[in-house]
Design a protein around this motif. Structure first.
Motif, PDB file in Angstrom:
ATOM      1  N   GLN A   1     -16.786  12.493  -6.396  1.00 53.00           N
ATOM      2  CA  GLN A   1     -15.605  11.647  -6.594  1.00 53.00           C
ATOM      3  C   GLN A   1     -14.633  12.276  -7.599  1.00 53.00           C
ATOM      4  OE1 GLN A   1     -16.106   7.694  -8.392  1.00 53.00           O
ATOM      5  NE2 GLN A   1     -15.283   6.799  -6.519  1.00 53.00           N
TER       6      GLN A   1
ATOM      7  N   LEU B   1     -12.730   9.428  -0.563  1.00 53.63           N
ATOM      8  CA  LEU B   1     -11.311   9.034  -0.533  1.00 53.63           C
ATOM      9  C   LEU B   1     -10.500   9.849   0.473  1.00 53.63           C
ATOM     10  CD1 LEU B   1     -10.978   8.812  -4.433  1.00 53.63           C
ATOM     11  CD2 LEU B   1     -11.242   6.885  -2.853  1.00 53.63           C
TER      12      LEU B   1
ATOM     13  N   THR C   1     -18.506   2.439   3.747  1.00 50.21           N
ATOM     14  CA  THR C   1     -17.707   1.867   2.653  1.00 50.21           C
ATOM     15  C   THR C   1     -17.965   2.657   1.376  1.00 50.21           C
ATOM     16  OG1 THR C   1     -17.646  -0.312   3.651  1.00 50.21           O
ATOM     17  CG2 THR C   1     -17.351  -0.232   1.268  1.00 50.21           C
ATOM     18  N   LYS C   2     -19.234   2.982   1.133  1.00 51.89           N
ATOM     19  CA  LYS C   2     -19.583   3.776  -0.036  1.00 51.89           C
ATOM     20  C   LYS C   2     -18.971   5.180   0.083  1.00 51.89           C
ATOM     21  CE  LYS C   2     -24.086   3.271  -1.305  1.00 51.89           C
ATOM     22  NZ  LYS C   2     -24.386   2.605  -2.587  1.00 51.89           N
TER      23      LYS C   2
ATOM     24  N   LEU D   1      -5.154  -0.134  -4.780  1.00 53.43           N
ATOM     25  CA  LEU D   1      -5.728   1.120  -5.271  1.00 53.43           C
ATOM     26  C   LEU D   1      -5.614   1.266  -6.788  1.00 53.43           C
ATOM     27  CD1 LEU D   1      -4.180   3.299  -2.401  1.00 53.43           C
ATOM     28  CD2 LEU D   1      -6.558   2.528  -2.552  1.00 53.43           C
TER      29      LEU D   1
ATOM     30  N   ASN E   1      -8.339  -2.003  -1.883  1.00 54.50           N
ATOM     31  CA  ASN E   1      -7.869  -0.946  -0.986  1.00 54.50           C
ATOM     32  C   ASN E   1      -6.353  -0.984  -0.787  1.00 54.50           C
ATOM     33  OD1 ASN E   1     -10.289   0.346  -0.559  1.00 54.50           O
ATOM     34  ND2 ASN E   1     -10.828  -0.883   1.234  1.00 54.50           N
ATOM     35  N   ILE E   2      -5.767  -2.144  -0.975  1.00 55.59           N
ATOM     36  CA  ILE E   2      -4.311  -2.265  -0.828  1.00 55.59           C
ATOM     37  C   ILE E   2      -3.605  -1.778  -2.092  1.00 55.59           C
ATOM     38  CG2 ILE E   2      -2.400  -3.922  -0.553  1.00 55.59           C
ATOM     39  CD1 ILE E   2      -4.495  -5.694   1.027  1.00 55.59           C
TER      40      ILE E   2
ATOM     41  N   PHE F   1      -8.650   0.170   4.314  1.00 58.58           N
ATOM     42  CA  PHE F   1      -8.844   1.504   3.730  1.00 58.58           C
ATOM     43  C   PHE F   1      -7.627   2.357   4.068  1.00 58.58           C
ATOM     44  CE2 PHE F   1     -13.388   0.351   3.792  1.00 58.58           C
ATOM     45  CZ  PHE F   1     -13.776   0.823   2.542  1.00 58.58           C
TER      46      PHE F   1
ATOM     47  N   ASN G   1     -15.210   5.442  -0.375  1.00 59.25           N
ATOM     48  CA  ASN G   1     -14.781   5.326  -1.772  1.00 59.25           C
ATOM     49  C   ASN G   1     -15.136   6.555  -2.603  1.00 59.25           C
ATOM     50  OD1 ASN G   1     -13.482   2.874  -1.584  1.00 59.25           O
ATOM     51  ND2 ASN G   1     -15.296   1.678  -2.090  1.00 59.25           N
ATOM     52  N   ILE G   2     -16.152   7.270  -2.176  1.00 55.04           N
ATOM     53  CA  ILE G   2     -16.554   8.483  -2.903  1.00 55.04           C
ATOM     54  C   ILE G   2     -15.650   9.654  -2.510  1.00 55.04           C
ATOM     55  CG2 ILE G   2     -18.407  10.194  -3.197  1.00 55.04           C
ATOM     56  CD1 ILE G   2     -20.385   7.791  -2.584  1.00 55.04           C
TER      57      ILE G   2
ATOM     58  N   ASP H   1     -21.617  -0.594  -6.884  1.00 60.26           N
ATOM     59  CA  ASP H   1     -22.440  -0.295  -5.712  1.00 60.26           C
ATOM     60  C   ASP H   1     -21.622   0.259  -4.548  1.00 60.26           C
ATOM     61  OD1 ASP H   1     -24.625  -1.032  -7.146  1.00 60.26           O
ATOM     62  OD2 ASP H   1     -24.803  -3.030  -6.293  1.00 60.26           O
ATOM     63  N   PHE H   2     -20.349  -0.094  -4.471  1.00 60.52           N
ATOM     64  CA  PHE H   2     -19.478   0.485  -3.435  1.00 60.52           C
ATOM     65  C   PHE H   2     -18.670   1.678  -3.982  1.00 60.52           C
ATOM     66  CE2 PHE H   2     -19.034  -3.417  -0.374  1.00 60.52           C
ATOM     67  CZ  PHE H   2     -20.298  -3.159   0.104  1.00 60.52           C
ATOM     68  N   HIS H   3     -18.870   2.022  -5.251  1.00 54.97           N
ATOM     69  CA  HIS H   3     -18.253   3.229  -5.845  1.00 54.97           C
ATOM     70  C   HIS H   3     -16.725   3.203  -5.815  1.00 54.97           C
ATOM     71  CE1 HIS H   3     -22.369   4.478  -5.325  1.00 54.97           C
ATOM     72  NE2 HIS H   3     -22.245   4.343  -4.015  1.00 54.97           N
ATOM     73  N   PHE H   4     -16.122   2.018  -5.915  1.00 62.01           N
ATOM     74  CA  PHE H   4     -14.664   1.992  -6.026  1.00 62.01           C
ATOM     75  C   PHE H   4     -14.259   2.807  -7.261  1.00 62.01           C
ATOM     76  CE2 PHE H   4     -14.998  -1.877  -3.399  1.00 62.01           C
ATOM     77  CZ  PHE H   4     -13.955  -1.660  -2.517  1.00 62.01           C
ATOM     78  N   PRO H   5     -13.268   3.702  -7.106  1.00 61.60           N
ATOM     79  CA  PRO H   5     -12.856   4.513  -8.261  1.00 61.60           C
ATOM     80  C   PRO H   5     -11.939   3.692  -9.185  1.00 61.60           C
ATOM     81  CG  PRO H   5     -11.580   5.130  -6.327  1.00 61.60           C
ATOM     82  CD  PRO H   5     -12.534   4.044  -5.884  1.00 61.60           C
TER      83      PRO H   5
ATOM     84  N   GLN I   1       0.824  -1.209   0.000  1.00 58.06           N
ATOM     85  CA  GLN I   1       0.000   0.000   0.000  1.00 58.06           C
ATOM     86  C   GLN I   1       0.864   1.269   0.000  1.00 58.06           C
ATOM     87  OE1 GLN I   1      -2.536   0.814   3.453  1.00 58.06           O
ATOM     88  NE2 GLN I   1      -4.310   0.726   2.112  1.00 58.06           N
TER      89      GLN I   1
END
Lengths: 289, 289
Positions: free
Chosen positions: B11, B140, B133-134, A140, A137-138, B166, B137-138, A163-167, A11
């Motif tokens: 985001q 950051l 969690t949402k 990215l 998350n590790i 995270f 990620n939005i 749904d979790f909005h990971f970028p 990370q």
């Protein structure tokens, strides 16, 4: 190429690279790399400044009767292959590093899992989504690469990222096939010689399904029957399922329309193979991509 | 200050700022801001280049019999307060924006939830962990700020950040108290005048507990009895719980040692108040911080 075994080192390295605006391409795997994985790595190499390959056989996604301990592993071979593909970081954590104690949180996948392979593997995709949440998350990543052969996994990862909005941009990569159409897989070596010849029929049945859809067929039952008949009459394998769903939602369809997946699983004597095609179907005859 | 209502705008803005190496301080709230929230905002303002406040009354963390629809809301007041505290971005999404359809994934919290307030609110912390969690990620964030008044929430968020890795620093912020020791809360206005005077006994009972621990007491039962007797004899309130656990693991203790939380909840006629203190206890008499 650097091999990294701790979460913190990985990370920290990534955060440094991201602060230099580097794009990160990520290929998460369970190792024992085959041509399918290498295709993902090549694609990641083309599209990103930095390529991270993870190798982690994730106990959380194996059921109690499944083959976690005997899952094939060959780290030295994987390491050489990764080096050849220009991987920058090979993230290779131990189980103790990833799960040092009972985790206080986990991810539950509540859609897209009750069909296809998920039906017979309760909890499997929860394990996949949980480890990917950790890995995302590790590492990215800017882009994450997954093979379309595991189409249900791609659907679940699509849901997780959305749904979790990971970028993160999800990049599903086309199935790599042998000359006769058989989807490449480490498991193909477990086919007997006769079965190996017959195994080409999996893709041929999908191609035949596509043909009748192009000719106007829209009834899932008719299409599934065609596939079922081909597999039963032309191979010694036993059809586990032949299914048609919307994609990536994996919902049942009365009539084919929109993005659809046709997926099959066939059991041979020592190995179970899966394959699929994803089609864009419009109402007009021939409206298939 | 900019008010942002869509996930994508928020985001995108954050990714731009992070590419300029800006640190992001994040204060997630359900709005109706009070002095506790403002303390979090001040701290975030001191420690970061950019401050993001989110206001979102999260339906997922309310039980079917709880007060989601009547939860107090006053956006215009919150907006002014945020502006005064130097907030850069107020993220204010609608329920439809955050949950546009049934989500395919959610987070389950499997530790730290079966005690204290979690005991009587099944699913509450799953809802908290899922929305965070949402939001993480939005937005950051570099640092996320939570008040220690909701000590169990801080423990759950600690588990979420640690176990999902995270890249966020959790900053628990001390409880803000009235002159007589009562922890500040929007709910205090619902105390009758007599009850308001008695409510100071919550903190006084915790302080008395700390005193006997400093004098050498290490038996949780004795300490809980002291608190229980004070609340029962000196207030009209009804003790909901007085509990002592390890912190942040929230595991039962035979003897006080290490980091411990003493937490109480007391029901008055129209309002239920909570309070807690967190102590470092060593084996020696007086070894308390």
């Amino acid at each position: 190429m650097r091999v990294i075994t701790t979460i913190q080192d990985m990370q920290t390295e990534i955060i440094k690279l991201k602060s230099q605006s580097k794009s990160i391409g990520f290929v998460p795997t369970m190792g024992f790399l085959h041509e399918g994985h290498l295709t993902l790595l090549k694609r990641a190499r083309e599209e990103n400044d930095v390529v991270v390959l993870s190798i982690f056989v994730n106990p959380l996604q194996f059921g109690p009767t499944e083959d976690f301990s005997t899952y094939p592993r060959d780290f030295e071979r994987d390491r050489s292959l990764a080096e050849c593909e220009g991987v920058d970081f090979l993230f290779y954590p131990s189980v103790e590093e990833m799960y040092p104690h009972s985790s206080s949180v986990r991810v539950i996948v509540q859609e897209r899992t009750e069909v296809l392979c998920g039906k017979s593997r309760p909890g499997h995709f929860d394990g996949v989504a949980t480890v990917l949440t950790k890995l995302f998350n590790i590492v990215l990543p800017t882009r994450a690469y997954f093979g379309k052969k595991d189409a249900q996994q791609v659907a679940v990862v699509d849901g997780l990222i959305t749904d979790f909005h990971f970028p993160i941009q999800l990049i599903p990569v086309d199935i790599v096939r042998e000359e006769d159409g058989l989807a490449k897989s480490s498991r193909n070596v477990n086919l007997l010689p006769d079965e190996r010849r017959q195994a080409a029929k999996l893709y041929k049945s999908l191609a035949a399904a596509k043909e009748i859809i192009e000719a106007g067929e829209r009834n899932p039952r008719t299409i599934k029957n065609l596939i079922s008949n081909m597999i039963t009459s032309e191979t010694d394998g036993q059809l586990d399922y032949a299914e048609i769903y919307s994609y990536p939602q994996l919902e049942a369809l009365d009539n084919l329309e929109g993005t659809c997946i046709i997926a099959i699983a066939v059991k041979f004597s020592k190995v179970r193979l899966i394959d699929n095609i994803i089609l864009e179907v419009s109402k007009e005859i021939g409206g298939v991509k």
